[in-house]
Write an enzyme that holds these catalytic residues in place. Structure first.
Site, PDB file in Angstrom:
ATOM      1  N   LYS A  97      -9.743   0.200  -1.688  1.00 22.26           N
ATOM      2  CA  LYS A  97      -9.854  -0.142  -0.261  1.00 22.26           C
ATOM      3  C   LYS A  97     -11.235   0.216   0.269  1.00 22.26           C
ATOM      4  CE  LYS A  97      -7.347   0.600   4.124  1.00 22.26           C
ATOM      5  NZ  LYS A  97      -6.180   1.303   4.723  1.00 22.26           N
ATOM      6  N   GLU A 127       0.849  -1.197   0.000  1.00 22.53           N
ATOM      7  CA  GLU A 127       0.000   0.000   0.000  1.00 22.53           C
ATOM      8  C   GLU A 127       0.886   1.250   0.000  1.00 22.53           C
ATOM      9  OE1 GLU A 127      -3.758   1.566   2.815  1.00 22.53           O
ATOM     10  OE2 GLU A 127      -2.427  -0.042   3.487  1.00 22.53           O
TER      11      GLU A 127
END
Length: 559
Positions: free
Chosen positions: A111, A43
């Site tokens: 996400k 990420e």
């Protein structure tokens, strides 16, 4: 035999340095491309962590978009598929995992469970669709952070889809025990999915946060079969055997009684890569002791803050005490002895032993040692104001004079001032505002005093730089004759237990007292914690290493 080669790559990007981050991604990708089907980055790999209100700046978003375009263009020269974490604009801004192959963005997973600790909801829209990648024989799910663990995430969907591999991208902040928690969650997911789970985590320090890497893969039998290094960049390739997955699924076919998930739309990608690649077993790096783990986190946090902020050197006050001794060791291990300056600033109340210990520490570490006595300027201040009695104002004056010297050197030479205050002191306000709690960065501000001693002993086990007497003597600020910390505080063994119950475990006053602590001591300590909030709001930040950091997690009003 069907197999899938996945490359786990944990990197340390620099926030907003898109060229640097992209070059780092491409450099490691080239090393694994010929042996991997899928290459996985964590990420925020392209942007660095955490952009916050930079997301409101047009130039930042334009540079991010151009970097993604350059990555997609560069992918034409690679054979493997890349899955990489990055903010991404797709009719709104998302925290995304992009799936890229041969010059095309095949899909973007967004996400869903945005992190409240980073206020992600201020910047990102939550994702609304899971993603399934059909890669040769394998069915792969993609998630970010805690998307497959939280109630509103995609656990039920991926379980119902019977995925063979879950790829999870993360920027999981480190704190004591965080890796075990993360590993346990993935073991549960592997057991429930009868699948492999790959968790690829960021590494590096950024302001209050440290990311420890330690990316890993758990197999369908809940065994960790690959574990990368902690607190440093690393990568490896693991071959996933489809037969292993199939055997586990068949053995549990009667046990799996998952309720059907609610109907939802999802994205699906079909990929093929029939290259016959060599098999790789991954690797298992050694796990750390608690002291080694915390120490490595502090070293990484300080190194990255100094390097990414562009400071040449750091400067700190050396008192001959345990806190400044430990911070000096951390600084040398993070930056090298040539970039650390220790300053000894004795007052009329500084003991001969403290000077000897400070000088011995500096000599052992090989750092520059400066001495600036404050006796004369201290007396000038007192005579100027003419107060005959000696009280706490005179004690605090000494601490503030020392801070002035450190910041003068900082201003003159461009050094970063390191604060040496620990969590126990910061919690109860045992320090002087604009004095010993002043600084540009506080490496041990989230380290309890008892852990300070443990870390010092650990560091001495590697190289005995801290004089033994520092570890044994009663702690004292030496601001008046015969002073010790225990005139104001309970012993640190008792203080830290009370603070841990209150801060980490959220225990009430009564429940702490029921643990056997004196009522008057508990009430005094917790009163000091609340009254010191105004100091903490004006103190420098430092890395989070406990579950509830006073500077990263606690939002409390000033009383």
């Amino acid at each position: 035999m069907d197999k899938l080669n996945i490359a786990l790559i944990q990197i340390n990007p620099t926030l907003g340095n898109f060229d640097y981050n992209l070059n780092k991604v491409l450099e490691v990708w080239r090393q694994v491309d010929g042996h991997s089907h899928i290459v996985i980055f964590p990420e925020f790999a392209l942007s660095g962590f955490f952009p916050a209100d930079l997301f409101f700046e047009t130039d930042f978003l334009v540079n991010l978009k151009q970097t993604i375009q350059r990555l997609v263009k560069a992918s034409e020269n690679f054979n493997s598929t890349i899955i990489i974490g990055t903010p991404y604009f797709d009719r709104g801004l998302f925290n995304s995992a992009l799936i890229v192959k041969k010059g095309t963005i095949l899909a973007g997973y967004h996400k869903r469970c945005l992190d409240e600790a980073f206020n992600e909801g201020r910047y990102f829209q939550p994702g609304v669709k899971p993603l399934v990648i059909n890669f040769n024989t394998f069915k792969i799910g993609v998630s970010i952070g805690w998307d497959c663990w939280k109630e509103n995430g995609w656990f039920h969907f991926y379980n119902q889809m019977d995925v063979d591999l879950l790829i999870n991208l993360g920027a999981f902040p480190y704190y004591q025990g965080s890796f075990k928690e993360r590993e346990k969650v993935c073991q549960v997911l592997a057991q429930r999915f009868n699948a492999y789970v790959a968790c690829v985590n960021l590494i590096g320090g950024q302001e209050r946060w440290v990311f420890d890497g330690r990316s890993f893969v758990v197999d369908p039998y809940e065994e960790t079969v690959t574990l990368l290094s902690g607190f440093e960049e690393d990568f490896c390739i693991l071959s996933i055997d489809y037969d292993t997955i199939l055997r586990k699924k068949l053995s549990n076919v009667q046990l799996k009684k998952e309720e059907p998930c609610e109907y939802c739309f999802f994205d699906e990608v079909f990929l093929e890569d029939r290259r016959r690649l060599l098999s790789f077993k991954g690797k298992i790096e050694a796990k750390f002791s608690e002291e080694e783990e915390v120490y490595k986190a502090l070293v990484l946090a300080l190194r990255d803050y100094v390097e990414k902020s562009g400071f040449k050197k750091v400067v700190l006050g050396l008192s001959g005490g345990i806190d400044s001794s430990l911070v000096a060791c951390i600084a040398v291990d993070a930056l090298g002895q040539d970039r650390v300056v220790g300053v000894f600033m004795p007052s009329p109340f500084t003991s001969k032993e403290s000077k000897e210990d400070a000088m011995q520490l500096a000599q052992n570490l090989g750092i520059e040692f400066l001495e600036y006595p404050i006796d004369e300027v201290f007396e000038i201040f007192r005579k100027t104001f003419g107060y005959p009695e000696f009280d706490v104002a005179d004690e605090n004056l000494q601490a503030r004079l020392r801070a002035n010297i450190l910041f003068y050197l900082s201003n003159k030479r461009g050094y970063l001032v390191l604060c040496t205050s620990n969590k126990s002191e910061a919690a109860v306000g045992y320090g002087t505002l604009y004095g010993d709690i002043a600084g540009g960065f506080a490496p041990i501000v989230d380290v309890y005093k008892t852990m300070v001693y443990r870390l010092a002993k650990y560091r001495n086990s590697l190289k005995p730089d801290i004089p033994e007497r520092v570890l044994l003597k009663v702690p004292s600020a030496e601001l008046r004759p015969g002073q010790t910390d225990y005139e104001v505080l309970p012993t640190y063994e008792i203080l830290d237990q009370i603070l841990e119950l209150y801060l980490e475990k959220k225990a009430s006053v009564n429940s702490i007292i029921e643990k056997g602590f004196e009522k008057s001591v508990v009430e005094k300590v917790l009163s000091m914690v609340k009254k010191a909030e105004f100091k903490r709001k004006q103190a420098p930040f430092g890395p989070k290493v406990t579950k509830t950091s006073m500077v990263a997690d606690r939002i409390y009003p000033v009383f």
